[in-house]
Design an enzyme around this catalytic site. Structure first.
Site, PDB file in Angstrom:
ATOM      1  N   ASP A   1       0.844  -1.202   0.000  1.00  0.00           N
ATOM      2  CA  ASP A   1       0.000   0.000   0.000  1.00  0.00           C
ATOM      3  C   ASP A   1       0.879   1.252   0.000  1.00  0.00           C
ATOM      4  O   ASP A   1       1.934   1.270   0.640  1.00  0.00           O
ATOM      5  CB  ASP A   1      -0.850   0.072   1.277  1.00  0.00           C
ATOM      6  CG  ASP A   1      -1.861  -1.061   1.417  1.00  0.00           C
ATOM      7  OD1 ASP A   1      -1.610  -2.161   0.914  1.00  0.00           O
ATOM      8  OD2 ASP A   1      -2.899  -0.814   2.066  1.00  0.00           O
TER       9      ASP A   1
ATOM     10  N   GLY B   1       1.758  -2.000  -5.259  1.00  0.00           N
ATOM     11  CA  GLY B   1       1.166  -3.323  -5.441  1.00  0.00           C
ATOM     12  C   GLY B   1      -0.162  -3.538  -4.744  1.00  0.00           C
ATOM     13  O   GLY B   1      -0.717  -4.633  -4.810  1.00  0.00           O
ATOM     14  N   ASP B   2      -0.665  -2.511  -4.039  1.00  0.00           N
ATOM     15  CA  ASP B   2      -1.963  -2.660  -3.372  1.00  0.00           C
ATOM     16  C   ASP B   2      -2.634  -1.290  -3.419  1.00  0.00           C
ATOM     17  O   ASP B   2      -2.313  -0.483  -4.289  1.00  0.00           O
ATOM     18  CB  ASP B   2      -1.757  -3.207  -1.948  1.00  0.00           C
ATOM     19  CG  ASP B   2      -2.961  -3.996  -1.438  1.00  0.00           C
ATOM     20  OD1 ASP B   2      -4.092  -3.465  -1.537  1.00  0.00           O
ATOM     21  OD2 ASP B   2      -2.790  -5.117  -0.943  1.00  0.00           O
ATOM     22  N   ASP B   3      -3.554  -0.987  -2.484  1.00  0.00           N
ATOM     23  CA  ASP B   3      -4.239   0.307  -2.531  1.00  0.00           C
ATOM     24  C   ASP B   3      -3.224   1.459  -2.491  1.00  0.00           C
ATOM     25  O   ASP B   3      -2.264   1.420  -1.725  1.00  0.00           O
ATOM     26  CB  ASP B   3      -5.195   0.442  -1.344  1.00  0.00           C
ATOM     27  CG  ASP B   3      -6.311  -0.594  -1.385  1.00  0.00           C
ATOM     28  OD1 ASP B   3      -6.567  -1.174  -2.465  1.00  0.00           O
ATOM     29  OD2 ASP B   3      -6.935  -0.824  -0.326  1.00  0.00           O
TER      30      ASP B   3
END
Ligand SMILES: *[C@@H]1O[C@H](CO)[C@@H](O)[C@H](O)[C@H]1NC(C)=O
Ligand SMILES: *[C@@H]1O[C@H](CO)[C@@H](O)[C@H](O)[C@H]1NC(C)=O
Ligand SMILES: *[C@@H]1O[C@H](CO)[C@@H](O)[C@H](O)[C@H]1NC(C)=O
Ligand SMILES: *[C@@H]1O[C@H](CO)[C@@H](O)[C@H](O)[C@H]1NC(C)=O
Ligand SMILES: *[C@@H]1O[C@H](CO)[C@@H](O)[C@H](O)[C@H]1NC(C)=O
Length: 446
Positions: free
Chosen positions: A232, A252-254
């Site tokens: 994140d 790679g995420d939010d």
């Protein structure tokens, strides 16, 4: 020029830059923070504590000694600037202290050691009850603060590099003993500015203020590969009066998420995230561009996010919670959003994210009251959106206005799907679902 003079001039120039008034009106942008930078009364270079910027020497002790020296000054004469000169400064995790500026020169890289066994463990957060990934404690963040006041982490676009690959591999092989470390975590701290830096390859979430207030995060570049797990960008957690602006995030995420603890632990701790401004954020990544949740058990309220521009994301705007979470999400306004490439334009969902224990308390139902999404334009969007509440709970005052989403190339976009929600929709393309009756709404929606 002798190096010390050069460094002094660089530090003075940086302070001067921050002291300059914002440019005069004519479309002048609002900024989070325009007060004078603290004119620190003293400055020290980490090099004078025995650190070497050769990329080989482990400098954990030097950072710790420098911070200990600064702590002993207790903020005397305006606190202390700790200067990190150009070079590659390999280090293990270290704490910051109050009344200090950590200043990374242009070309300075603070790089995390890959020796994961040397990372100290710290207690789980009380609002999570255990590590977010695994039971028990969690690894301390590379740069850590606890109970601090008046801290600047800034520079001339220097880099904080987590070398997260070793941690991502452990995650993939399921050999992680405990929850991975963040790159920067500040707990119980107030009057904090994080600006003008690059954060890259965090082992886990990049930037995590938790139980903090009066926080400014500005002018950051946050980079991690899109396939790096749970990297994140910026997670604001149980924190109030926080302003985030002018950041580019590819992770790679939010990219940005607002949280407030996990299930019964977050409910018991009861510290909401509130008074949050997020603006002028661009970026890409496989999950959400802007998110609230899914850990929102302490409540999230009074959030404004605007001027967001995402390309190639999973979900443009994602408000997510779950049964067992409890808590509330109230008075969240997201506007001026452009999307180019998304699986979903918008999702508001009551069935996202796991639980800290094998079972959860199903009577802890989250409530959503007031999420406005306005002035959104998106293309190459596969499905307009999913707005799905929880039977027996209330997801109300979901208001969409002037939301225009188009499909991939010349394909038509997938429709809105709604369930167990209420609100309003005005000027929405494709045509909104019946649950959001096409009215101007009442209360929050007007
Ligand atoms: C960081 O500070 C905490 C107290 O807030 C202390 O318990 C811990 O030992 C310190 N860790 C390191 C690595 O200095
Ligand atoms: C800071 O560095 C990043 C990564 O190299 C770069 O993309 C960005 O433009 C730089 N920002 C400034 C203000 O120099
Ligand atoms: C971010 O950059 C802008 C433009 O350079 C500058 O005016 C502003 O003060 C910076 N913000 C912070 C918090 O340093
Ligand atoms: C909603 O949040 C905004 C932004 O924090 C705030 O200005 C406003 O007063 C809040 N509205 C209510 C009714 O609390
Ligand atoms: C579940 O939550 C409800 C509502 O807060 C509470 O009354 C109840 O005691 C909880 N049940 C368990 C088993 O903890």
């Amino acid at each position: 020029m002798p190096p010390t003079l050069g460094l002094l001039l660089a530090a003075a120039a940086a302070v001067l830059l921050l002291l300059l008034p914002p440019p005069p009106s004519a479309g002048a942008q609002e900024t989070c923070w325009s007060g004078p930078a603290p004119r620190r009364g003293a400055w020290m270079s980490v090099a004078s504590f025995g650190a070497r910027g050769d990329g080989q020497t482990l400098n954990t002790g030097a950072f710790a000694r420098a911070v200990a020296r600064i702590a002993r000054r207790r903020g005397a004469r305006g606190g202390t600037l700790l200067y990190v000169p150009p070079g590659v400064w390999l280090t293990g995790p270290f704490n910051l202290t109050s009344h200090m500026t950590l200043f990374l020169a242009r070309g300075a890289i603070v790089r995390a050691t890959q020796d994961t066994s040397s990372w100290p463990l710290i207690d789980p957060l009380p609002s999570y009850g255990r590590g977010r990934e695994l039971p028990g404690g969690r690894y301390m963040s590379l740069i850590h603060g606890h109970g601090l006041q008046d801290v600047f982490i800034t520079g001339e676009n220097g880099t904080i590099d987590g070398q997260g690959g070793v941690w991502w591999d452990m995650w993939k092989k399921r050999t992680l003993p405990f929850t991975r470390p963040h790159l920067l975590e500040l707990m119980y701290s107030t009057d904090v500015v994080v600006s003008n830096l690059v954060f890259q390859d965090s082992p886990f979430w990049n930037i995590h203020p938790v139980y903090c207030s009066n926080v400014v995060i500005a002018n950051l570049t946050v980079l991690a590969p899109h396939d790096s797990p749970n990297t994140d960008g910026i997670d604001l957690d149980s924190s109030s009066n926080v302003c985030v602006e002018d950041c580019y995030i590819s992770a790679g995420d939010d990219l940005i998420s607002i949280k407030s603890g996990w299930d019964e632990y977050g409910v018991a701790f009861g510290r909401p995230s509130s008074g949050i401004t997020v603006r002028r954020i661009t970026g890409s990544g496989p999950f959400a561009g802007f998110a609230v949740g899914s850990e929102t058990s302490g409540g999230v309220e009074d959030v404004v996010a605007e001027h967001l521009s995402f390309s190639g994301v999973g979900v443009g705007v994602h408000v997510k919670t779950n049964s067992g979470r409890g808590g509330f999400i109230r008075n969240v306004t997201v506007s001026q959003v452009t999307l180019d490439g998304a699986r979903y334009g918008l999702r508001i969902a009551g069935d996202v994210g796991g639980h800290p224990g094998a079972s959860y308390n199903a009577s802890l139902l989250p409530v959503i009251d007031g999420v406005a999404v306005r002035n959104v334009w998106g293309r190459n969007v596969r499905q307009a959106g999913l707005i799905r509440g929880i039977r027996d709970s209330v997801f109300s005052n979901i208001c969409l206005s002037n939301v225009k989403l188009y499909g991939i190339g010349s394909d038509s976009i997938g429709p809105w799907r709604c369930r167990a929600v209420s609100g309003s929709a005005l000027d929405v393309q494709p045509s909104p679902c019946a649950e959001l009756a096409s009215t101007s709404g009442t209360g929050f929606c007007t």
